[in-house]
Design a protein around this motif. Structure first.
Motif, PDB file in Angstrom:
ATOM      1  N   GLU A  21      48.407  35.840  28.359  1.00  0.00           N
ATOM      2  CA  GLU A  21      47.993  36.277  27.302  1.00  0.00           C
ATOM      3  C   GLU A  21      47.030  37.640  27.267  1.00  0.00           C
ATOM      4  O   GLU A  21      45.794  36.954  27.704  1.00  0.00           O
ATOM      5  CB  GLU A  21      47.767  36.028  25.420  1.00  0.00           C
ATOM      6  CG  GLU A  21      49.482  34.880  25.566  1.00  0.00           C
ATOM      7  CD  GLU A  21      49.063  33.447  25.695  1.00  0.00           C
ATOM      8  OE1 GLU A  21      48.523  33.142  26.113  1.00  0.00           O
ATOM      9  OE2 GLU A  21      50.634  33.374  26.148  1.00  0.00           O
ATOM     10  N   HIS A  32      36.427  30.632  28.975  1.00  0.00           N
ATOM     11  CA  HIS A  32      37.122  30.360  28.481  1.00  0.00           C
ATOM     12  C   HIS A  32      36.780  28.687  27.441  1.00  0.00           C
ATOM     13  O   HIS A  32      37.910  29.046  26.733  1.00  0.00           O
ATOM     14  CB  HIS A  32      38.757  30.566  29.158  1.00  0.00           C
ATOM     15  CG  HIS A  32      39.973  30.075  28.988  1.00  0.00           C
ATOM     16  ND1 HIS A  32      40.236  31.616  27.634  1.00  0.00           N
ATOM     17  CD2 HIS A  32      40.997  28.950  28.295  1.00  0.00           C
ATOM     18  CE1 HIS A  32      41.259  31.119  27.753  1.00  0.00           C
ATOM     19  NE2 HIS A  32      41.869  29.719  27.799  1.00  0.00           N
ATOM     20  N   HIS A  37      38.144  27.903  23.393  1.00  0.00           N
ATOM     21  CA  HIS A  37      38.608  26.935  22.952  1.00  0.00           C
ATOM     22  C   HIS A  37      38.162  26.189  21.680  1.00  0.00           C
ATOM     23  O   HIS A  37      38.858  25.121  20.746  1.00  0.00           O
ATOM     24  CB  HIS A  37      39.679  26.940  23.524  1.00  0.00           C
ATOM     25  CG  HIS A  37      41.074  26.784  24.753  1.00  0.00           C
ATOM     26  ND1 HIS A  37      41.740  27.539  23.555  1.00  0.00           N
ATOM     27  CD2 HIS A  37      40.982  26.634  25.898  1.00  0.00           C
ATOM     28  CE1 HIS A  37      42.701  27.977  24.497  1.00  0.00           C
ATOM     29  NE2 HIS A  37      42.528  27.944  25.883  1.00  0.00           N
ATOM     30  N   SER A  69      45.346  22.345  27.165  1.00  0.00           N
ATOM     31  CA  SER A  69      45.391  23.596  27.805  1.00  0.00           C
ATOM     32  C   SER A  69      46.792  23.138  28.175  1.00  0.00           C
ATOM     33  O   SER A  69      46.804  22.221  29.029  1.00  0.00           O
ATOM     34  CB  SER A  69      44.511  24.539  27.752  1.00  0.00           C
ATOM     35  OG  SER A  69      43.949  24.329  28.619  1.00  0.00           O
ATOM     36  N   GLU A 129      50.556  21.478  31.386  1.00  0.00           N
ATOM     37  CA  GLU A 129      51.247  21.862  32.348  1.00  0.00           C
ATOM     38  C   GLU A 129      52.355  21.108  32.381  1.00  0.00           C
ATOM     39  O   GLU A 129      53.351  20.712  33.170  1.00  0.00           O
ATOM     40  CB  GLU A 129      50.647  21.556  34.112  1.00  0.00           C
ATOM     41  CG  GLU A 129      50.572  21.460  34.956  1.00  0.00           C
ATOM     42  CD  GLU A 129      48.951  21.662  35.661  1.00  0.00           C
ATOM     43  OE1 GLU A 129      48.184  21.371  35.160  1.00  0.00           O
ATOM     44  OE2 GLU A 129      49.965  21.441  36.743  1.00  0.00           O
ATOM     45  N   PHE A 154      54.343  19.253  29.462  1.00  0.00           N
ATOM     46  CA  PHE A 154      55.416  19.681  28.989  1.00  0.00           C
ATOM     47  C   PHE A 154      55.906  20.411  29.385  1.00  0.00           C
ATOM     48  O   PHE A 154      56.766  20.705  29.767  1.00  0.00           O
ATOM     49  CB  PHE A 154      54.536  20.274  28.222  1.00  0.00           C
ATOM     50  CG  PHE A 154      53.999  19.575  26.884  1.00  0.00           C
ATOM     51  CD1 PHE A 154      54.413  18.936  25.832  1.00  0.00           C
ATOM     52  CD2 PHE A 154      52.594  18.544  26.478  1.00  0.00           C
ATOM     53  CE1 PHE A 154      54.494  17.875  24.754  1.00  0.00           C
ATOM     54  CE2 PHE A 154      52.715  17.424  25.635  1.00  0.00           C
ATOM     55  CZ  PHE A 154      53.752  17.047  24.820  1.00  0.00           C
ATOM     56  N   ASP A 155      55.328  21.438  30.847  1.00  0.00           N
ATOM     57  CA  ASP A 155      56.229  22.563  30.772  1.00  0.00           C
ATOM     58  C   ASP A 155      57.080  22.151  32.365  1.00  0.00           C
ATOM     59  O   ASP A 155      58.074  22.993  31.755  1.00  0.00           O
ATOM     60  CB  ASP A 155      54.819  23.410  31.667  1.00  0.00           C
ATOM     61  CG  ASP A 155      54.070  24.409  30.208  1.00  0.00           C
ATOM     62  OD1 ASP A 155      54.604  24.198  29.015  1.00  0.00           O
ATOM     63  OD2 ASP A 155      53.334  24.904  30.526  1.00  0.00           O
ATOM     64  N   PRO A 193      57.540  28.683  27.849  1.00  0.00           N
ATOM     65  CA  PRO A 193      56.264  26.998  27.829  1.00  0.00           C
ATOM     66  C   PRO A 193      56.831  26.364  27.008  1.00  0.00           C
ATOM     67  O   PRO A 193      57.755  26.740  26.163  1.00  0.00           O
ATOM     68  CB  PRO A 193      54.959  27.517  27.358  1.00  0.00           C
ATOM     69  CG  PRO A 193      55.596  28.503  26.372  1.00  0.00           C
ATOM     70  CD  PRO A 193      56.254  29.534  26.396  1.00  0.00           C
ATOM     71  N   PRO A 201      56.414  23.573  23.154  1.00  0.00           N
ATOM     72  CA  PRO A 201      57.332  24.114  21.283  1.00  0.00           C
ATOM     73  C   PRO A 201      58.759  23.325  22.139  1.00  0.00           C
ATOM     74  O   PRO A 201      59.150  22.945  20.897  1.00  0.00           O
ATOM     75  CB  PRO A 201      56.864  25.437  21.847  1.00  0.00           C
ATOM     76  CG  PRO A 201      56.337  25.949  22.573  1.00  0.00           C
ATOM     77  CD  PRO A 201      56.045  25.230  23.077  1.00  0.00           C
ATOM     78  N   VAL A 255      48.077  22.932  23.273  1.00  0.00           N
ATOM     79  CA  VAL A 255      48.779  21.556  23.176  1.00  0.00           C
ATOM     80  C   VAL A 255      48.282  21.422  21.633  1.00  0.00           C
ATOM     81  O   VAL A 255      49.016  19.857  21.245  1.00  0.00           O
ATOM     82  CB  VAL A 255      48.241  20.849  24.315  1.00  0.00           C
ATOM     83  CG1 VAL A 255      49.102  19.035  23.823  1.00  0.00           C
ATOM     84  CG2 VAL A 255      48.676  21.190  25.584  1.00  0.00           C
ATOM     85  N   VAL A 295      48.525  22.392  19.360  1.00  0.00           N
ATOM     86  CA  VAL A 295      50.008  22.718  18.187  1.00  0.00           C
ATOM     87  C   VAL A 295      50.484  21.953  18.207  1.00  0.00           C
ATOM     88  O   VAL A 295      51.492  21.723  16.994  1.00  0.00           O
ATOM     89  CB  VAL A 295      50.948  24.121  19.128  1.00  0.00           C
ATOM     90  CG1 VAL A 295      51.329  24.466  18.186  1.00  0.00           C
ATOM     91  CG2 VAL A 295      49.302  25.584  19.372  1.00  0.00           C
ATOM     92  N   ASP A 332      45.094  31.139  23.760  1.00  0.00           N
ATOM     93  CA  ASP A 332      45.427  31.537  24.018  1.00  0.00           C
ATOM     94  C   ASP A 332      45.078  32.551  23.158  1.00  0.00           C
ATOM     95  O   ASP A 332      46.050  33.935  22.675  1.00  0.00           O
ATOM     96  CB  ASP A 332      44.865  32.148  25.438  1.00  0.00           C
ATOM     97  CG  ASP A 332      44.989  30.713  26.390  1.00  0.00           C
ATOM     98  OD1 ASP A 332      44.522  29.728  25.872  1.00  0.00           O
ATOM     99  OD2 ASP A 332      45.176  31.008  27.919  1.00  0.00           O
TER     100      ASP A 332
HETATM  101  O1  KG4 Z   1      45.688  27.136  25.766  1.00  0.00           O
HETATM  102  P1  KG4 Z   1      46.919  28.002  26.382  1.00  0.00           P
HETATM  103  O2  KG4 Z   1      47.652  29.405  25.372  1.00  0.00           O
HETATM  104  O3  KG4 Z   1      47.228  28.207  27.271  1.00  0.00           O
HETATM  105  C1  KG4 Z   1      45.715  28.091  28.353  1.00  0.00           C
HETATM  106  O4  KG4 Z   1      44.770  28.070  28.441  1.00  0.00           O
HETATM  107  O5  KG4 Z   1      46.304  26.912  29.149  1.00  0.00           O
HETATM  108  O6  KG4 Z   1      47.782  26.869  26.604  1.00  0.00           O
HETATM  109  C2  KG4 Z   1      48.838  27.158  26.929  1.00  0.00           C
HETATM  110  C3  KG4 Z   1      50.025  25.276  27.063  1.00  0.00           C
HETATM  111  C4  KG4 Z   1      51.290  25.301  27.843  1.00  0.00           C
HETATM  112  O7  KG4 Z   1      51.313  24.817  28.403  1.00  0.00           O
HETATM  113  C5  KG4 Z   1      51.678  25.595  26.373  1.00  0.00           C
HETATM  114  O8  KG4 Z   1      53.328  24.211  26.945  1.00  0.00           O
HETATM  115  C6  KG4 Z   1      51.120  24.108  25.780  1.00  0.00           C
HETATM  116  O9  KG4 Z   1      50.142  24.764  25.355  1.00  0.00           O
HETATM  117  N1  KG4 Z   1      51.531  24.383  24.247  1.00  0.00           N
HETATM  118  C7  KG4 Z   1      52.310  23.255  23.708  1.00  0.00           C
HETATM  119  C8  KG4 Z   1      53.012  23.385  21.934  1.00  0.00           C
HETATM  120  N2  KG4 Z   1      52.474  24.677  22.335  1.00  0.00           N
HETATM  121  C9  KG4 Z   1      51.741  25.228  23.518  1.00  0.00           C
HETATM  122  N3  KG4 Z   1      52.195  21.797  23.920  1.00  0.00           N
HETATM  123  C10 KG4 Z   1      52.573  21.289  23.158  1.00  0.00           C
HETATM  124  N4  KG4 Z   1      53.023  20.887  22.520  1.00  0.00           N
HETATM  125  C11 KG4 Z   1      53.622  22.508  21.210  1.00  0.00           C
HETATM  126  N5  KG4 Z   1      53.694  22.394  20.157  1.00  0.00           N
END
Ligand code: KG4
Ligand code: ZN
Length: 342
Positions: free
Chosen positions: A12, A111, A115, A136, A164, A166-167, A178, A181, A277, A279, A308
């Motif tokens: 981002e 970073h 958070h 995250s 990771e 979840f992805d 990703p 969501p 996560v 979210v 982010d």
């Molecule tokens: O904090 P972030 O934007 O980037 C890092 O610092 O890593 O986190 C991104 C992560 C991704 O793995 C994405 O799949 C996860 O946050 N994420 C979620 C959701 N929205 C984003 N995981 C579970 N449920 C969600 N609704």
């Protein structure tokens, strides 16, 4: 005090202007999802190039929306790590150049500390001590915030981060990138008890481990699981929803149980959560329920400030800059959360 925040640690490109550490005058986030989607994961070289292409216009947009120019700023805060080295360099060198040209202090921010500060954006009177669960795409950590700038990392993941996993599960289920969501959305209509995926609690310490859970879900989805059974053929929507709900519940069970146990053990009255996560709707709901039950106060960042963004970096930078001014020392190096810096 007006602080410009710049964040480019992963995929981002973000800039934000914050007034006095709390009022968000602007927050601009350019996502690179479209760049990485076809690879179902982040390609570091493409991420760095995309940051280079957009960073200056994103900063301009943040200043424009805040209705200010560079000369109105008091400091520039920038993510110094952890993250992808090429991506970090783009943001850091951009910030350093602006700081030199406009003779502004440069505040390097960790970073993960960003958070944590996403919670301050939502609750401006938030005061340490409190416990923060950072979840995250790259990190899963339990951090005791003794004071702003003074942190104790209780434990972190030994292998995969929660986001990771979840992805990766979403990739195997072909849900899109990703994955978080997508899993969150499908899980809302699934049965959380459909499949007994393992809960890696690791009760003896404050660490996490999600790779075994990931392997269990992936093996099951690919029809290779002896213990959990075989997926239906053809794979139905109902099946996908049940897998998502059962998998998500396993992750959330562990995150909530460990966080609440740590809060009680270290006598913390307040729990906070940060990272993408955070979210997750089920994690928010279950954490709320558990904190009410245990008599703990819970602060969650707004969803827009979980993933982010640069507002959280500007906010952390404001507090760091204010503290170093009060100590009459030059702007301090961002506190190390004992994660690799660059
Ligand atoms: O904090 P972030 O934007 O980037 C890092 O610092 O890593 O986190 C991104 C992560 C991704 O793995 C994405 O799949 C996860 O946050 N994420 C979620 C959701 N929205 C984003 N995981 C579970 N449920 C969600 N609704
Ligand atoms: Zn992050």
């Amino acid at each position: 005090m007006l602080v410009l925040g710049i964040e480019t640690s992963c995929d981002e490109t973000a800039a934000s202007v914050i007034q006095d550490g709390r009022a968000i005058l602007s927050s601009v986030v350019a996502s690179q999802e479209a760049v990485h989607e076809k690879f179902q994961g982040i390609v570091p070289e493409l991420a760095s190039r995309a940051h280079l292409e957009t960073i200056n216009s994103i900063v301009d947009e943040a200043l424009l929306r805040a209705n200010i120019g560079f000369r109105d700023l008091d400091a520039i805060a920038v993510t110094r790590g952890p993250g992808l080295v090429g991506s970090l360099l783009v943001g850091y060198l951009t910030a350093r150049t602006y700081a030199k040209v406009f003779k502004l202090p440069l505040v390097p921010v960790n970073h993960l500390e960003g958070h944590i500060f996403a919670n301050v954006l939502n609750k401006p009177d938030l005061k340490p001590p409190f416990l923060c669960l950072i979840v995250s795409g790259g990190h899963t950590e339990l951090v005791l915030v003794d004071a702003f700038g003074r942190y104790r990392v209780l434990g972190r993941t030994r292998d995969d981060a929660a986001g990771e996993v979840f992805d990766k599960v979403a990739r195997v289920l072909r849900l899109g990138y990703p994955g978080g969501p997508h899993v969150d959305r499908l899980a809302k209509e699934g049965n959380t008890k459909a499949y007994p995926f393992p809960r890696p609690y690791l009760w003896e310490n404050w660490e996490f481990s999600f790779s075994g859970l990931k392997t269990s879900v992936v093996n099951f989805a690919l029809g290779k699981s002896e213990s959990i059974g075989k997926p239906p053929e053809p794979v139905t929507d109902a099946f996908l929803k049940d897998v998502c709900a059962s998998f998500q519940e396993a992750v959330v069970d562990v995150l909530v149980a460990k966080t609440v146990r740590a809060a009680k053990h270290f006598r913390m009255k307040r729990v906070t959560v940060g990272g993408g996560v955070a979210v997750n709707s089920r994690l928010r709901e279950r954490m709320q329920e558990a904190c009410i039950k245990e008599g703990l106060s819970l602060t969650l960042p707004d969803r827009a400030f979980c993933t982010d963004n640069a507002a959280m970096i500007a906010c952390a930078g404001f507090f760091q800059h204010k503290a170093s001014k009060a100590r009459k020392t030059p702007t301090a190096v961002a506190p190390d959360l004992a994660v690799s810096s660059w």
